[in-house]
Design a protein around this motif. Sequence first.
Motif, PDB file in Angstrom:
ATOM      1  N   HIS A  99      11.567 -33.205  13.532  1.00  0.00           N
ATOM      2  CA  HIS A  99      10.782 -33.852  12.481  1.00  0.00           C
ATOM      3  C   HIS A  99       9.796 -32.893  11.813  1.00  0.00           C
ATOM      4  O   HIS A  99       8.939 -33.318  11.049  1.00  0.00           O
ATOM      5  N   SER A 100       9.937 -31.597  12.080  1.00  0.00           N
ATOM      6  CA  SER A 100       8.937 -30.641  11.607  1.00  0.00           C
ATOM      7  C   SER A 100       9.244 -30.033  10.254  1.00  0.00           C
ATOM      8  O   SER A 100       8.379 -29.980   9.388  1.00  0.00           O
ATOM      9  N   GLN A 101      10.491 -29.551  10.045  1.00  0.00           N
ATOM     10  CA  GLN A 101      10.833 -28.849   8.811  1.00  0.00           C
ATOM     11  C   GLN A 101      12.096 -29.426   8.184  1.00  0.00           C
ATOM     12  O   GLN A 101      13.192 -29.335   8.760  1.00  0.00           O
ATOM     13  N   ASN A 102      11.944 -30.006   7.017  1.00  0.00           N
ATOM     14  CA  ASN A 102      13.070 -30.570   6.282  1.00  0.00           C
ATOM     15  C   ASN A 102      13.743 -29.467   5.476  1.00  0.00           C
ATOM     16  O   ASN A 102      13.494 -29.294   4.292  1.00  0.00           O
ATOM     17  N   GLU A 103      14.582 -28.705   6.141  1.00  0.00           N
ATOM     18  CA  GLU A 103      15.244 -27.554   5.528  1.00  0.00           C
ATOM     19  C   GLU A 103      16.704 -27.576   5.974  1.00  0.00           C
ATOM     20  O   GLU A 103      17.016 -27.944   7.111  1.00  0.00           O
ATOM     21  N   GLY A 104      17.621 -27.209   5.069  1.00  0.00           N
ATOM     22  CA  GLY A 104      19.036 -27.423   5.289  1.00  0.00           C
ATOM     23  C   GLY A 104      19.600 -26.861   6.573  1.00  0.00           C
ATOM     24  O   GLY A 104      20.252 -27.572   7.352  1.00  0.00           O
ATOM     25  N   LEU A 105      19.400 -25.567   6.809  1.00  0.00           N
ATOM     26  CA  LEU A 105      19.939 -24.950   8.016  1.00  0.00           C
ATOM     27  C   LEU A 105      19.303 -25.556   9.255  1.00  0.00           C
ATOM     28  O   LEU A 105      19.969 -25.784  10.270  1.00  0.00           O
ATOM     29  N   ILE A 143      10.637 -43.251  14.916  1.00  0.00           N
ATOM     30  CA  ILE A 143      10.244 -43.677  13.567  1.00  0.00           C
ATOM     31  C   ILE A 143       8.752 -43.453  13.366  1.00  0.00           C
ATOM     32  O   ILE A 143       8.309 -42.924  12.328  1.00  0.00           O
ATOM     33  N   THR A 144       7.965 -43.819  14.372  1.00  0.00           N
ATOM     34  CA  THR A 144       6.507 -43.625  14.291  1.00  0.00           C
ATOM     35  C   THR A 144       6.162 -42.140  14.201  1.00  0.00           C
ATOM     36  O   THR A 144       5.292 -41.737  13.424  1.00  0.00           O
ATOM     37  N   ARG A 145       6.866 -41.318  14.971  1.00  0.00           N
ATOM     38  CA  ARG A 145       6.616 -39.864  14.969  1.00  0.00           C
ATOM     39  C   ARG A 145       6.939 -39.260  13.606  1.00  0.00           C
ATOM     40  O   ARG A 145       6.212 -38.403  13.095  1.00  0.00           O
ATOM     41  N   ALA A 146       8.049 -39.689  13.010  1.00  0.00           N
ATOM     42  CA  ALA A 146       8.438 -39.147  11.703  1.00  0.00           C
ATOM     43  C   ALA A 146       7.463 -39.557  10.599  1.00  0.00           C
ATOM     44  O   ALA A 146       7.445 -38.950   9.522  1.00  0.00           O
ATOM     45  N   LEU A 147       6.656 -40.587  10.858  1.00  0.00           N
ATOM     46  CA  LEU A 147       5.642 -41.021   9.888  1.00  0.00           C
ATOM     47  C   LEU A 147       4.336 -40.246  10.014  1.00  0.00           C
ATOM     48  O   LEU A 147       3.432 -40.406   9.186  1.00  0.00           O
ATOM     49  N   GLU A 148       4.209 -39.407  11.045  1.00  0.00           N
ATOM     50  CA  GLU A 148       2.976 -38.646  11.258  1.00  0.00           C
ATOM     51  C   GLU A 148       2.737 -37.653  10.120  1.00  0.00           C
ATOM     52  O   GLU A 148       3.664 -37.205   9.443  1.00  0.00           O
ATOM     53  N   LYS A 149       1.480 -37.273   9.932  1.00  0.00           N
ATOM     54  CA  LYS A 149       1.109 -36.369   8.843  1.00  0.00           C
ATOM     55  C   LYS A 149       1.756 -34.994   8.971  1.00  0.00           C
ATOM     56  O   LYS A 149       2.025 -34.327   7.967  1.00  0.00           O
ATOM     57  N   THR A 150       1.993 -34.532  10.212  1.00  0.00           N
ATOM     58  CA  THR A 150       2.586 -33.205  10.388  1.00  0.00           C
ATOM     59  C   THR A 150       4.098 -33.209  10.182  1.00  0.00           C
ATOM     60  O   THR A 150       4.731 -32.151  10.193  1.00  0.00           O
ATOM     61  N   SER A 151       4.686 -34.385  10.001  1.00  0.00           N
ATOM     62  CA  SER A 151       6.126 -34.472   9.759  1.00  0.00           C
ATOM     63  C   SER A 151       6.447 -34.030   8.336  1.00  0.00           C
ATOM     64  O   SER A 151       5.737 -34.392   7.392  1.00  0.00           O
ATOM     65  N   ASP A 152       7.526 -33.259   8.191  1.00  0.00           N
ATOM     66  CA  ASP A 152       7.986 -32.863   6.863  1.00  0.00           C
ATOM     67  C   ASP A 152       9.105 -33.790   6.389  1.00  0.00           C
ATOM     68  O   ASP A 152       9.843 -33.455   5.484  1.00  0.00           O
ATOM     69  N   PHE A 153       9.216 -34.948   7.027  1.00  0.00           N
ATOM     70  CA  PHE A 153      10.304 -35.872   6.731  1.00  0.00           C
ATOM     71  C   PHE A 153       9.804 -37.132   6.021  1.00  0.00           C
ATOM     72  O   PHE A 153      10.464 -38.171   6.056  1.00  0.00           O
ATOM     73  N   SER A 154       8.675 -37.042   5.367  1.00  0.00           N
ATOM     74  CA  SER A 154       8.106 -38.218   4.718  1.00  0.00           C
ATOM     75  C   SER A 154       8.996 -38.762   3.610  1.00  0.00           C
ATOM     76  O   SER A 154       8.985 -39.965   3.326  1.00  0.00           O
ATOM     77  N   ALA A 155       9.804 -37.897   2.972  1.00  0.00           N
ATOM     78  CA  ALA A 155      10.709 -38.380   1.931  1.00  0.00           C
ATOM     79  C   ALA A 155      11.753 -39.327   2.508  1.00  0.00           C
ATOM     80  O   ALA A 155      12.212 -40.252   1.824  1.00  0.00           O
ATOM     81  N   TYR A 156      12.116 -39.106   3.764  1.00  0.00           N
ATOM     82  CA  TYR A 156      13.084 -39.985   4.420  1.00  0.00           C
ATOM     83  C   TYR A 156      12.424 -41.247   4.976  1.00  0.00           C
ATOM     84  O   TYR A 156      13.113 -42.195   5.355  1.00  0.00           O
ATOM     85  N   MET A 157      11.109 -41.242   5.015  1.00  0.00           N
ATOM     86  CA  MET A 157      10.379 -42.407   5.511  1.00  0.00           C
ATOM     87  C   MET A 157       9.867 -43.265   4.361  1.00  0.00           C
ATOM     88  O   MET A 157       9.116 -44.215   4.574  1.00  0.00           O
ATOM     89  N   GLN A 158      10.294 -42.923   3.144  1.00  0.00           N
ATOM     90  CA  GLN A 158       9.856 -43.643   1.941  1.00  0.00           C
ATOM     91  C   GLN A 158      10.075 -45.138   2.119  1.00  0.00           C
ATOM     92  O   GLN A 158      11.172 -45.600   2.391  1.00  0.00           O
ATOM     93  N   GLY A 159       8.991 -45.904   1.971  1.00  0.00           N
ATOM     94  CA  GLY A 159       9.071 -47.347   2.028  1.00  0.00           C
ATOM     95  C   GLY A 159       9.093 -47.931   3.424  1.00  0.00           C
ATOM     96  O   GLY A 159       8.962 -49.148   3.590  1.00  0.00           O
ATOM     97  N   ILE A 160       9.276 -47.086   4.447  1.00  0.00           N
ATOM     98  CA  ILE A 160       9.340 -47.590   5.818  1.00  0.00           C
ATOM     99  C   ILE A 160       7.927 -47.836   6.337  1.00  0.00           C
ATOM    100  O   ILE A 160       7.083 -46.946   6.313  1.00  0.00           O
ATOM    101  N   LYS A 161       7.708 -49.028   6.780  1.00  0.00           N
ATOM    102  CA  LYS A 161       6.386 -49.418   7.264  1.00  0.00           C
ATOM    103  C   LYS A 161       6.279 -49.259   8.775  1.00  0.00           C
ATOM    104  O   LYS A 161       5.292 -48.731   9.295  1.00  0.00           O
ATOM    105  N   SER A 162       7.313 -49.704   9.505  1.00  0.00           N
ATOM    106  CA  SER A 162       7.266 -49.638  10.960  1.00  0.00           C
ATOM    107  C   SER A 162       8.632 -49.943  11.544  1.00  0.00           C
ATOM    108  O   SER A 162       9.552 -50.369  10.840  1.00  0.00           O
ATOM    109  N   ALA A 163       8.752 -49.715  12.847  1.00  0.00           N
ATOM    110  CA  ALA A 163       9.927 -50.129  13.611  1.00  0.00           C
ATOM    111  C   ALA A 163       9.443 -51.048  14.721  1.00  0.00           C
ATOM    112  O   ALA A 163       8.423 -50.782  15.370  1.00  0.00           O
ATOM    113  N   LYS A 164      10.167 -52.129  14.955  1.00  0.00           N
ATOM    114  CA  LYS A 164       9.747 -53.125  15.926  1.00  0.00           C
ATOM    115  C   LYS A 164      10.860 -53.377  16.938  1.00  0.00           C
ATOM    116  O   LYS A 164      11.999 -53.673  16.567  1.00  0.00           O
ATOM    117  N   LYS A 165      10.530 -53.280  18.214  1.00  0.00           N
ATOM    118  CA  LYS A 165      11.505 -53.548  19.272  1.00  0.00           C
ATOM    119  C   LYS A 165      11.710 -55.053  19.415  1.00  0.00           C
ATOM    120  O   LYS A 165      10.765 -55.815  19.550  1.00  0.00           O
TER     121      LYS A 165
END
Length: 543
Positions: free
Chosen positions: A59-65, A127-149
Amino acid sequence: MQFAPAIREINRTTLVGQLVCGSTSALAMVIVMAIASPLADAKTFRWASQGDILTMDPHSQNEGLNNSMSDHIYEPLVNRGKTMAIEPCLATSWTQLNPTTMRFKLRDKVIFHDGAAFSADDVVFSITRALEKTSDFSAYMQGIKSAKKIDGLTVDIVSDGPNPTLLDQLTEVRMMNKAWALKNNAQKPQDFKNKEETYSARNTNGTGPFILKAREPDIKTVIVVNPKWWGKRDSESIDEVIYTPIKNNATRISALLSGEVDFVLDPPVQDVPKLKEDKAIKVLEGNENRTIFLNFDQGRDELLYGSKGKNPFKDIRVRQAMLQAIDVNAIYVSVMRKLSLPTMSLIAPQVRGYTKEVENRPPVDIAKAKKLMADAGFGNGFDVTLDCPDNRYINDQAICVAIAGMLAKIDIRVKVNAMPRALYFPKLQNTDTSMYLLGWGVPTFDSLYTLQSIVRTKGLGGDGTWNFSGYSNPKIDAIIDALKTEVDIKKRAELTKTALLLEQADVGHIPLHHQIIPWAMRGNTTVVHRADNRMLAKWAVIN
């Protein structure tokens, strides 16, 4: 609609030794020998390209390779198959309960590499981790509010409104084991741009078909087959994969020709014709959904790296002058050797929302460009530094050098600052730039990903996460915000076209071309070529 890449497979006559003679130094030959292992070991798949993986944190770097390597080790709820269609992965089915909630049934009896059972708790954590500020995957979290078990094998993903690209986004959100992450203080993604070192940057624990065995940055990364993987690989002929970054073009091709590597992700375009003539080599070609473009600081009053005083890029006439001075057809012929698609669009033809109506590029006109520069008060030109990767895109540094020569004709004196991707991306992510070359692929295959990430004004969530220029247009922002929740395909296409035409009128970016990606491999090697430029070893076969 999703598009499978058009692929051509070519096998011809022998490549002459002159391909690497003269440019392969003694040091280069030492590098080739260093990556070698016995050729008789047919179960080791050796893969090389010009740059290294940045981090093992999924979840750190959104880069192709980086994402390509993560795909071997970690898995999402849904993924893309050989034709890029969305398929079940760690989720076996999903149901839209209401406009803002989608329920996922999880695959039973899946285990992580350390033996822990995969469950809904891991999905909620990831899902919660990918929403963190240090995640570079925020574009993939667009519109996602939460995940519920809901129960051990059922999860609801809740959006803050209708989300027409949710499944597309989730193909890039990979699942981690909650207990492992907590144990190793890896609750949050590695802050790569600020050089943070974390356990998850060098160690992994996924559910994927391969397990990380060794990680030596800039030397090699070794993954081995996961014997307890729930899925099925195309062949049992591979039990180990060694990825080796080889920056020097001649050395990389020498390694392929000698059999020291089986597959090269990025053969130099100037060598492709000769590679096609070698009976021992196969070449696959196809259009990538990646657009290469130029951008520049339009936010600051003064350039960080260039002439002091008024920032010239804030004047649209300067940007128009640059557009009319850069000859994309010359780049296509001389730099890319016709392995590219010159464009005026920020999205490739495979991406939903693309239309030929945005391909109206003004002709090269140096006289008009000089007049625009003079009218803007820059008749004598100015100095600027162009930040450029030297091991990320096809002929990236050569493209930057060519652009510098073209802009010199209108007295823009460009200093090309080329650097490895490991330095380049953090520099951009800290907005420490005045002008830069960037390539943008679209894993979601939807225009929103591009428009939200690189065109929209920087803001919360995925807004402007890769907009390092300060470009901003409130009208476009409103269109992008509408795209986030618009579910009608025709309306989405019209919104996309309007946004792209408005951005073109501003000359917010200067598109150059869409990449055509050639892959080269030994004749006994078979892989699946996809429009996202990701080689997946689970589909590779060595005969």
